[in-house]
Design an enzyme around this catalytic site. Sequence first.
Site, short mmCIF file in Angstrom:
data_model
loop_
_atom_site.label_atom_id
_atom_site.label_comp_id
_atom_site.label_asym_id
_atom_site.label_seq_id
_atom_site.Cartn_x
_atom_site.Cartn_y
_atom_site.Cartn_z
N GLU A 28 10.26 -7.16 -1.18
CA GLU A 28 11.15 -8.13 -1.04
C GLU A 28 10.89 -8.62 -2.16
OE1 GLU A 28 14.39 -11.16 0.99
OE2 GLU A 28 11.62 -11.34 1.12
N ASP A 72 7.41 -9.97 2.67
CA ASP A 72 8.57 -10.69 2.65
C ASP A 72 8.07 -12.31 1.33
OD1 ASP A 72 10.39 -13.09 3.41
OD2 ASP A 72 8.76 -14.55 3.03
#
Length: 672
Positions: free
Chosen positions: A368, A331
């Site tokens: 990401e 993330d």
Amino acid sequence: MTRSLSTVRVEPGEPLPLGLSEACDGFNLAVFSRHATRLTLLLFDGPHGALAATVPLDPDRHRTGDVWHARLVGLPHGAAYALRAEGPFAPAEGHRFDPTRTLLDPFASAVTTGPDGAGRCLVADQRFDWGDDRPPRHPWRDTVIYETHVRGLTAHPSSGARQSGCFGGVSEMIPYLRKLGVTALELMPVQEAAALGRGARDPETAAPLPNYWGYDPVALFAPRAAYAFGGAEAAFAEFKAMVRELHRAGIEVILDVVFNHTAEGGADGPTFAFRGLDNAIYYLLGPGGGYADFTGCGNTLNCNHPVVRSLLVDCLRHWVMHGHVDGFRFDLASVLGRGPDGALLSNPPLLEQIAEDPILRQVKLIAEAWDSAGAFQVGDFPHQAWAEWNARYRDDVRRFWRGDPGMTGAFATRLCGSSDLYGGDVGGPLRSVNFVTSHDGFTLNDLVTYARRHNEANGEGNRDGPREEFSDNNGAEGPSEDPAVEAVRRRQVRNLLATPFLSRGVPMLLGGDEFRRTQRGNSNPWCQDNGVSWYDWDLARRNADLVRFVRGLTALRQAHPVLAAERFYTAGEIAWFGPEGGPPDWHGPENRLGCVIREEAPAPGGLCLLFNAARRPARFVLPVPPASPWGVALDTAATPPGDIGEPGAEPSPPDPAATVLPPRSTLVLVSR
């Protein structure tokens, strides 16, 4: 001490490994804290039992360098422990020690909350019979990812799962997942996280909103107790059982890990572990000791500090060695490349260490590749061992099918594997994880049903969530009973589902998109632990034709390996044309495009892909097939079951020389 801990003897112990590790006659505990002046160990009679002993650790006997340690001879499984740390409280210098705080061991693999509301680490028995478990090790070219939430997958009563909302519930869905054709399950965070969102409240009831998604980590080594049918003590065993069963079905497990921030938030946030043990080491701090916030969550982990870097690498090893996971999605991964001053590093040591680590180098790594402070590194993430969520793919495909003018060229580039991002020596098309929807933003159904977000239930005045979705309600905002509106939506859903499976790169499907799961227009339901987020499996039954369509897409991709090749197309493999057979209008007002792809395996032949994103029909002159006459493999405008055929049994098109594509439709022809 109480009876169960009365025989525990405390000895000096060893400084490594960090965390709690079994010794021949008990356990060794080692905790890093450079700036603490004293550490105190609290022992409890079980996860909810009373405090049984307070053990101050003598710096002369229980400290080696920056590590505090103790050997707990006779400590039984089932006990619990926590820490208190003394040291300077000098925020301007980065120190926030508070000896009244009860702290977790950052390396704890099982945690719970005691009767006083403070966290406790469990001395859980982590033995597990893996049997003959082996990682499936699917190559990237054969990978189809299904992103889902452990609780959301089976929490709805319609799932019929016996262990609904838990790791065991995921195992119960294996027959469905296997039939769908996915090869990897990407699970939203399973690490222990804060139970409540950061002060968010329900706008109607004023009740605190939960941290449903789990992107506020508390304990990076511990599975989330709420996902365990048997509670915190059983969480890791139940997680392992889920992984074992998925592996037996040939499905890999990819964990979404949050290494960019913690649930401790900013200066006014709670203290769970890191802030209380050594705030100045664990977090990026600005002038005056304030928290640098590159995450939008109040703090940023100091990822490239050697101590923090070792913690994160040890954490990944832990999940691979003890949890048998097959990969990770990181993330806000750009944060992992920021240095002590917050600047992006050209060669971040953490990213290189993960990619080259002997335990981790063969697992799947997905970035990401952006953060909340302006970094956007899609196509430019620092290490080639990492695949990337391709946000440009998402946006270009959405805009093409919405009908935005001039998107034909961009769409073709994404279809071919995004050579503008991953060409040259950057790594090839398999670095691109191709997705149209993810947990961030609208579901696929909502992408074609809502023109704007409807996030009022999140308590932030509808200001949260993605700013731009490139969505289209196709004639009515929200659910509609208008047959014309629904017909367009059905075609668009199929177009958007089909495109990643026809593209070079790694396709990712958001869980529930295969049966039009809706979040009622909420594009950011991080705090919605209810029917907004849960999978309503009655929709799967009502939209069984769409589930069948997705099964057909996975079968089509498997039957034509040319679609998933590890390299970009050569000029001899693919030929582009417009509706009349001439060159495409790459930047024209209407997005209409065709191509012929030649393939050699499993048998010589080819594919003809035709796309019409315009709002009017398009007549395409069909090219000469490279082998036998064309057969219709996929038609998003056809009535099911004619929307997708069985490989090898494709019917002939009505006219072998030309075809008319209805508005917003895709046609795939096969020549064998």
